[in-house]
Motif scaffolding. Sequence first.
Motif, PDB file in Angstrom:
ATOM      1  N   PRO A 443       0.808  -1.224   0.000  1.00 55.00           N
ATOM      2  CA  PRO A 443       0.000   0.000   0.000  1.00 55.00           C
ATOM      3  C   PRO A 443       0.841   1.274   0.000  1.00 55.00           C
ATOM      4  O   PRO A 443       2.023   1.264   0.348  1.00 55.00           O
ATOM      5  N   ASN A 444       0.192   2.360  -0.432  1.00 54.20           N
ATOM      6  CA  ASN A 444       0.774   3.711  -0.349  1.00 54.20           C
ATOM      7  C   ASN A 444       1.986   3.908  -1.256  1.00 54.20           C
ATOM      8  O   ASN A 444       2.961   4.572  -0.871  1.00 54.20           O
ATOM      9  N   VAL A 445       1.905   3.352  -2.476  1.00 54.34           N
ATOM     10  CA  VAL A 445       3.034   3.464  -3.398  1.00 54.34           C
ATOM     11  C   VAL A 445       2.552   3.872  -4.785  1.00 54.34           C
ATOM     12  O   VAL A 445       1.641   3.252  -5.345  1.00 54.34           O
ATOM     13  N   VAL A 446       3.145   4.932  -5.341  1.00 56.70           N
ATOM     14  CA  VAL A 446       3.105   5.174  -6.788  1.00 56.70           C
ATOM     15  C   VAL A 446       4.553   5.149  -7.262  1.00 56.70           C
ATOM     16  O   VAL A 446       5.443   5.678  -6.584  1.00 56.70           O
ATOM     17  N   ILE A 459       4.292  11.546 -21.138  1.00 55.28           N
ATOM     18  CA  ILE A 459       3.472  10.328 -21.054  1.00 55.28           C
ATOM     19  C   ILE A 459       4.041   9.506 -19.910  1.00 55.28           C
ATOM     20  O   ILE A 459       5.165   8.995 -19.992  1.00 55.28           O
ATOM     21  N   LEU A 460       3.264   9.396 -18.828  1.00 55.59           N
ATOM     22  CA  LEU A 460       3.794   8.837 -17.580  1.00 55.59           C
ATOM     23  C   LEU A 460       2.997   7.615 -17.139  1.00 55.59           C
ATOM     24  O   LEU A 460       1.927   7.722 -16.540  1.00 55.59           O
ATOM     25  N   PRO A 461       3.504   6.408 -17.420  1.00 57.76           N
ATOM     26  CA  PRO A 461       2.889   5.202 -16.861  1.00 57.76           C
ATOM     27  C   PRO A 461       3.437   4.975 -15.460  1.00 57.76           C
ATOM     28  O   PRO A 461       4.607   5.256 -15.189  1.00 57.76           O
ATOM     29  N   TYR A 462       2.618   4.479 -14.562  1.00 56.96           N
ATOM     30  CA  TYR A 462       3.125   4.238 -13.211  1.00 56.96           C
ATOM     31  C   TYR A 462       2.347   3.127 -12.529  1.00 56.96           C
ATOM     32  O   TYR A 462       1.205   2.821 -12.887  1.00 56.96           O
ATOM     33  N   GLY A 463       2.993   2.524 -11.540  1.00 58.06           N
ATOM     34  CA  GLY A 463       2.395   1.437 -10.788  1.00 58.06           C
ATOM     35  C   GLY A 463       1.572   1.949  -9.626  1.00 58.06           C
ATOM     36  O   GLY A 463       1.889   2.979  -9.014  1.00 58.06           O
ATOM     37  N   LEU A 464       0.490   1.223  -9.320  1.00 55.24           N
ATOM     38  CA  LEU A 464      -0.428   1.567  -8.241  1.00 55.24           C
ATOM     39  C   LEU A 464      -0.258   0.561  -7.104  1.00 55.24           C
ATOM     40  O   LEU A 464      -0.705  -0.579  -7.198  1.00 55.24           O
ATOM     41  N   SER A 465       0.440   0.974  -6.067  1.00 54.66           N
ATOM     42  CA  SER A 465       0.610   0.159  -4.860  1.00 54.66           C
ATOM     43  C   SER A 465       1.038  -1.275  -5.161  1.00 54.66           C
ATOM     44  O   SER A 465       0.512  -2.235  -4.606  1.00 54.66           O
ATOM     45  N   ASP A 466       1.990  -1.387  -6.081  1.00 53.99           N
ATOM     46  CA  ASP A 466       2.576  -2.685  -6.444  1.00 53.99           C
ATOM     47  C   ASP A 466       1.518  -3.719  -6.829  1.00 53.99           C
ATOM     48  O   ASP A 466       1.668  -4.920  -6.537  1.00 53.99           O
ATOM     49  N   THR A 467       0.448  -3.252  -7.492  1.00 58.19           N
ATOM     50  CA  THR A 467      -0.627  -4.171  -7.874  1.00 58.19           C
ATOM     51  C   THR A 467      -0.983  -4.039  -9.345  1.00 58.19           C
ATOM     52  O   THR A 467      -1.013  -5.019 -10.081  1.00 58.19           O
ATOM     53  N   ALA A 468      -1.270  -2.829  -9.788  1.00 61.16           N
ATOM     54  CA  ALA A 468      -1.700  -2.581 -11.162  1.00 61.16           C
ATOM     55  C   ALA A 468      -0.917  -1.396 -11.710  1.00 61.16           C
ATOM     56  O   ALA A 468      -0.028  -0.853 -11.047  1.00 61.16           O
TER      57      ALA A 468
END
Length: 485
Positions: A443-446, A459-468
């Motif tokens: 939790p609590n991660v970008v 263009i910024l792709p990023y991870g959502l709380s090490d899930t998606a």
Amino acid sequence: MRSLSLQPSGITLRPDSARVLVRPFIPAVSARIVNILGRALAIAESEVEEQLAAITVDFDGRHRDLRGIWRCHFEQVKKHLFSDRPLSEARQLYIGALFSGEYALESAALFNPSIVPHPDQSGLAEDELRFIMSLRATGEGHISSIEFRSGIIRADHSIVIDEPSRFVTAPELNPNPTYRRTIFLHKLMEMGFENEWSSLVMESLRDDFTLSELERAMRRAARGKGPLPREVQRTMECVRWLAESNYEVHFAPATAVSERIIFPVSSNESNGMEDARFVRFVEDDGSVIYYATYTAYNGRAILPQLLETSDFLSFRAVTLNGRAVQNKGMAFFPRRIDGRYAMISRQDDENLFLMFSDNPHFWSEPQFLRRPVQPWEAVKIGNCGSPIETEAGWLVLTHGVGAMRKYCIGALLLDLRDPSKVLGELREPLLRPEGHDREGYVPNVVYTCGALVHRGRLILPYGLSDTAATIVTVSLDDLLAALAP
């Protein structure tokens, strides 16, 4: 700070447990292998065919060339056969299936993307860009591998992701890869294995040599010497480990981008290949190669490694060398600076460093660049992918870790000619975990491993709380204006 308007793409990439890879499942104890083979040899041919037909019906629709995979796994265990009688193809395939199993690559998470222009930009409308995105896929046992997606950024900055294949395919491992003698020698010296025996082996090899040539050289060096001293045995083990850590894999050209999976190969990757930071690197002569630094993890220690490719079909994995090769988060600049390669890094798990080298495989002189300054990065900072060249300077996306291990994404601006000079920084995060995005595997991660600029927008792709993973865009001019001195 000027208010930055982030534009969501509407795209969210979520883990799909139906995407499964067939892996060899071979017991470590030889007696267990022999027991399984004994049971496979004991049944009648009619039952073998019946069992094989049932397994094929059950699994064939989930994989391409399932029989080819089983045949490969049979080859890995046939040395344990205790009978010389010829085996039918059906029995060989059945044995291969007994030593196989499905692995859901992304059953736990699909996150931490990086994005680069696709090598093939043909067939596009004006002002469109085709891209390849790498992703960290994590499955059972927290083992991470590298996946890919492809898509197009339209002229209006809308983004389309190609529909991922329902199949996944592991590459073919080159059984006789080529090595560079200078890299081997340097790594042996670095690890303390430069001795009379290793010198004898290395001096007998060409500047570029193959695995089979290395094995022959080691056998010649050991011939007639009786029991080898412990030092020589340990050196041989190190040489073989180093050879295993430098490998080549190849995908068939017909394999869709989303089918290509780079799964751990060497022992130092046995628990995962984490957070690949891809960059399109342009040499001074205009030639292009894609580099990706990643973290190899064996369950106990981490080791920064490097992937090289020109087409995303053939990849070479090589060890990075030098006393500066430590910790996580190394990222190449996309071109040389004053004739030298450059890298953003974090040797001490706290601060940002800058490195230069005459060779992309050797790094030894890190210089301090920036320490944590803002409250949201009070624990530590690191890079979020390779620096992006703009007219104003090198744009470096960063991650900051603050209270309660909350990860935010920020940015720095470095001087184009002298990237050791920090020209500006964001005082507040560009992205922070909020709402539902803060819930997940961690939790609590970008977090991102790399972005790109297209027609004036980041263009910024990023991870959502090490899930998606998801993608946003932001005006480059607005972002640069917000970078305060």
